[in-house]
Design a protein around this motif. Structure first.
Motif, PDB file in Angstrom:
ATOM      1  N   THR A 291      43.205 -23.856  11.377  1.00 40.63           N
ATOM      2  CA  THR A 291      41.855 -23.787  11.926  1.00 40.63           C
ATOM      3  C   THR A 291      41.742 -24.495  13.272  1.00 40.63           C
ATOM      4  O   THR A 291      40.981 -24.074  14.145  1.00 40.63           O
ATOM      5  N   VAL A 292      42.501 -25.600  13.439  1.00 35.86           N
ATOM      6  CA  VAL A 292      42.441 -26.383  14.676  1.00 35.86           C
ATOM      7  C   VAL A 292      43.788 -26.308  15.383  1.00 35.86           C
ATOM      8  O   VAL A 292      44.803 -25.917  14.800  1.00 35.86           O
ATOM      9  N   TRP A 293      43.784 -26.697  16.646  1.00 33.12           N
ATOM     10  CA  TRP A 293      45.005 -26.692  17.457  1.00 33.12           C
ATOM     11  C   TRP A 293      45.598 -28.098  17.455  1.00 33.12           C
ATOM     12  O   TRP A 293      45.082 -28.988  18.105  1.00 33.12           O
ATOM     13  N   LEU A 294      46.669 -28.317  16.678  1.00 33.73           N
ATOM     14  CA  LEU A 294      47.391 -29.585  16.674  1.00 33.73           C
ATOM     15  C   LEU A 294      48.392 -29.528  17.820  1.00 33.73           C
ATOM     16  O   LEU A 294      49.361 -28.771  17.782  1.00 33.73           O
ATOM     17  N   THR A 295      48.200 -30.346  18.835  1.00 33.64           N
ATOM     18  CA  THR A 295      48.906 -30.123  20.094  1.00 33.64           C
ATOM     19  C   THR A 295      49.160 -31.442  20.816  1.00 33.64           C
ATOM     20  O   THR A 295      49.114 -32.527  20.211  1.00 33.64           O
ATOM     21  N   THR A 296      49.432 -31.357  22.111  1.00 29.96           N
ATOM     22  CA  THR A 296      49.659 -32.526  22.951  1.00 29.96           C
ATOM     23  C   THR A 296      48.644 -32.546  24.092  1.00 29.96           C
ATOM     24  O   THR A 296      48.027 -31.525  24.414  1.00 29.96           O
ATOM     25  N   ALA A 297      48.509 -33.689  24.708  1.00 29.66           N
ATOM     26  CA  ALA A 297      47.590 -33.796  25.846  1.00 29.66           C
ATOM     27  C   ALA A 297      48.025 -32.885  26.982  1.00 29.66           C
ATOM     28  O   ALA A 297      47.185 -32.274  27.656  1.00 29.66           O
ATOM     29  N   GLY A 298      49.334 -32.770  27.197  1.00 31.84           N
ATOM     30  CA  GLY A 298      49.823 -31.915  28.265  1.00 31.84           C
ATOM     31  C   GLY A 298      49.527 -30.453  28.033  1.00 31.84           C
ATOM     32  O   GLY A 298      49.183 -29.717  28.977  1.00 31.84           O
ATOM     33  N   ALA A 299      49.647 -30.000  26.795  1.00 32.70           N
ATOM     34  CA  ALA A 299      49.325 -28.606  26.493  1.00 32.70           C
ATOM     35  C   ALA A 299      47.837 -28.340  26.668  1.00 32.70           C
ATOM     36  O   ALA A 299      47.430 -27.263  27.128  1.00 32.70           O
ATOM     37  N   ILE A 300      47.011 -29.307  26.317  1.00 27.81           N
ATOM     38  CA  ILE A 300      45.565 -29.174  26.530  1.00 27.81           C
ATOM     39  C   ILE A 300      45.274 -29.034  28.020  1.00 27.81           C
ATOM     40  O   ILE A 300      44.500 -28.165  28.449  1.00 27.81           O
ATOM     41  N   ALA A 301      45.888 -29.879  28.829  1.00 26.75           N
ATOM     42  CA  ALA A 301      45.668 -29.824  30.272  1.00 26.75           C
ATOM     43  C   ALA A 301      46.098 -28.484  30.843  1.00 26.75           C
ATOM     44  O   ALA A 301      45.385 -27.877  31.658  1.00 26.75           O
ATOM     45  N   ALA A 302      47.256 -27.996  30.427  1.00 23.59           N
ATOM     46  CA  ALA A 302      47.766 -26.730  30.964  1.00 23.59           C
ATOM     47  C   ALA A 302      46.858 -25.568  30.589  1.00 23.59           C
ATOM     48  O   ALA A 302      46.605 -24.669  31.399  1.00 23.59           O
ATOM     49  N   HIS A 303      46.343 -25.574  29.355  1.00 24.20           N
ATOM     50  CA  HIS A 303      45.491 -24.471  28.902  1.00 24.20           C
ATOM     51  C   HIS A 303      44.125 -24.510  29.591  1.00 24.20           C
ATOM     52  O   HIS A 303      43.565 -23.469  29.931  1.00 24.20           O
ATOM     53  N   ALA A 304      43.607 -25.719  29.806  1.00 25.75           N
ATOM     54  CA  ALA A 304      42.244 -25.847  30.341  1.00 25.75           C
ATOM     55  C   ALA A 304      42.184 -25.681  31.855  1.00 25.75           C
ATOM     56  O   ALA A 304      41.114 -25.383  32.396  1.00 25.75           O
ATOM     57  N   ALA A 305      43.303 -25.859  32.542  1.00 25.59           N
ATOM     58  CA  ALA A 305      43.287 -25.969  34.000  1.00 25.59           C
ATOM     59  C   ALA A 305      42.617 -24.790  34.691  1.00 25.59           C
ATOM     60  O   ALA A 305      41.908 -24.964  35.687  1.00 25.59           O
ATOM     61  N   ASP A 306      42.837 -23.576  34.196  1.00 22.81           N
ATOM     62  CA  ASP A 306      42.242 -22.405  34.853  1.00 22.81           C
ATOM     63  C   ASP A 306      41.029 -21.870  34.104  1.00 22.81           C
ATOM     64  O   ASP A 306      40.578 -20.754  34.356  1.00 22.81           O
TER      65      ASP A 306
END
Length: 310
Positions: A283-298
């Protein structure tokens, strides 16, 4: 008739990094696979000076060398971090490692063990015995360069993210990080979504939310909460944010230090809290801060005016 006396409006200090933005007014987007809540663990792997400098305290320290508190922190790297690694393996949860560059020298094999799990390496200064925000601009630039060079040499690639030791920033830290090639920073806890920061010269750097409430140092060291209370706060925070994320994509970070939550009496309730989260992995995205940054950047708005940072 005498003219009324007027007083000039006082000049207020502003950071000029981002404009005000209310969460309900922002565009809605998704994390991967249509998920709305991104959860990451920030595991601080830190080293300290013996007989000098800063360090969290289990009990009020005496004259240097403060053996009580130094040894307590050192236990985290020798024992607690390894138990946390095993727990994360069992739960199949990734982590973002906030790494002091001198830990490669002081704790050989520690970062390598987490690297083998595929965890992200985030810059975290040279050691946690110092604050970068008290340095001159030249000294702070040198600190960032030194720590970055070590992490790049050891990991084979430059870190994308940075958290200052003790959440310490000067007025030019975001500028220096952007100029050093960093793509995101973690020091600000002003939002539940990533935010673009304006930097000088027309640049920008992304701010990814880092927790100060669900963080074991403020909770356990400062507020004197028990490990069980900290774990309950993690569960309550997760359940509430999962419900709130129906309206907008959110980021939930959990900040951990091995010398605190690696202690057996705190590790057990922490394991229960993280197991509760892991049960929602579909249900949720278990991830890293870097992956969050990369996905959100654009997917988020560009930074607003930098108030003179040109």
């Amino acid at each position: 008739m005498p003219l009324p006396v007027t007083h000039p409006e006082p000049t207020l200090s502003r950071h000029g990094r981002y404009p005000y933005s209310a969460l309900p007014d922002r565009p809605v987007y998704d994390w991967p696979d249509g998920k709305r809540l991104a959860v990451y663990l920030a595991l601080n792997l830190e080293t300290f000076e013996f007989g000098d400098g800063l360090g969290a305290e289990l009990a009020p320290g005496g004259p240097q060398p403060d053996v009580l508190n130094y040894a307590w922190r050192d236990w985290g790297n020798r024992v607690g971090a390894w138990r946390i690694r095993d727990m994360l393996d069992d739960l199949r949860m990734p982590a973002s490692l906030l790494v002091n560059s001198r830990i490669y020298r002081d704790c050989p094999g520690l970062i390598e063990a987490f690297r083998a799990r595929g965890d992200e390496i985030v810059g975290h200064g040279r050691s946690n015995a110092e604050r970068q925000g008290t340095l001159s601009e030249a000294e702070e630039r040198a600190l960032i360069a030194e720590a970055t060079a070590v992490l790049t040499r050891e990991e084979g690639t430059a870190p994308a993210g940075w958290l200052g030791p003790w959440i310490s920033q000067s007025r030019v830290t975001p500028d220096l990080l952007a100029e050093a090639g960093y793509r995101y920073l973690l020091d600000w806890c002003h939002d539940d979504q990533p935010t673009w920061f304006a930097t000088r010269g027309g640049g920008r750097i992304l701010s990814v939310p880092y927790p100060q409430e669900l963080n074991d140092i403020p909770a356990i060291v400062a507020r004197k909460e028990t490990g069980r209370a900290f774990a309950e706060a993690i569960i309550d925070g997760f359940d509430e944010m999962l419900e709130q994320s129906r309206r907008a994509p959110l980021v939930m970070g959990i900040a951990l230090h091995p010398y605190i939550v690696g202690q057996p009496h705190r590790l057990r309730p922490l394991r229960r809290a993280l197991d509760h989260i892991a049960r929602y992995r579909d249900t949720v995205w278990l991830t890293t801060a870097g992956a969050i940054a990369a996905h959100a950047a654009d997917r988020i708005e560009a930074p607003g005016p930098a108030n003179g940072r040109t």
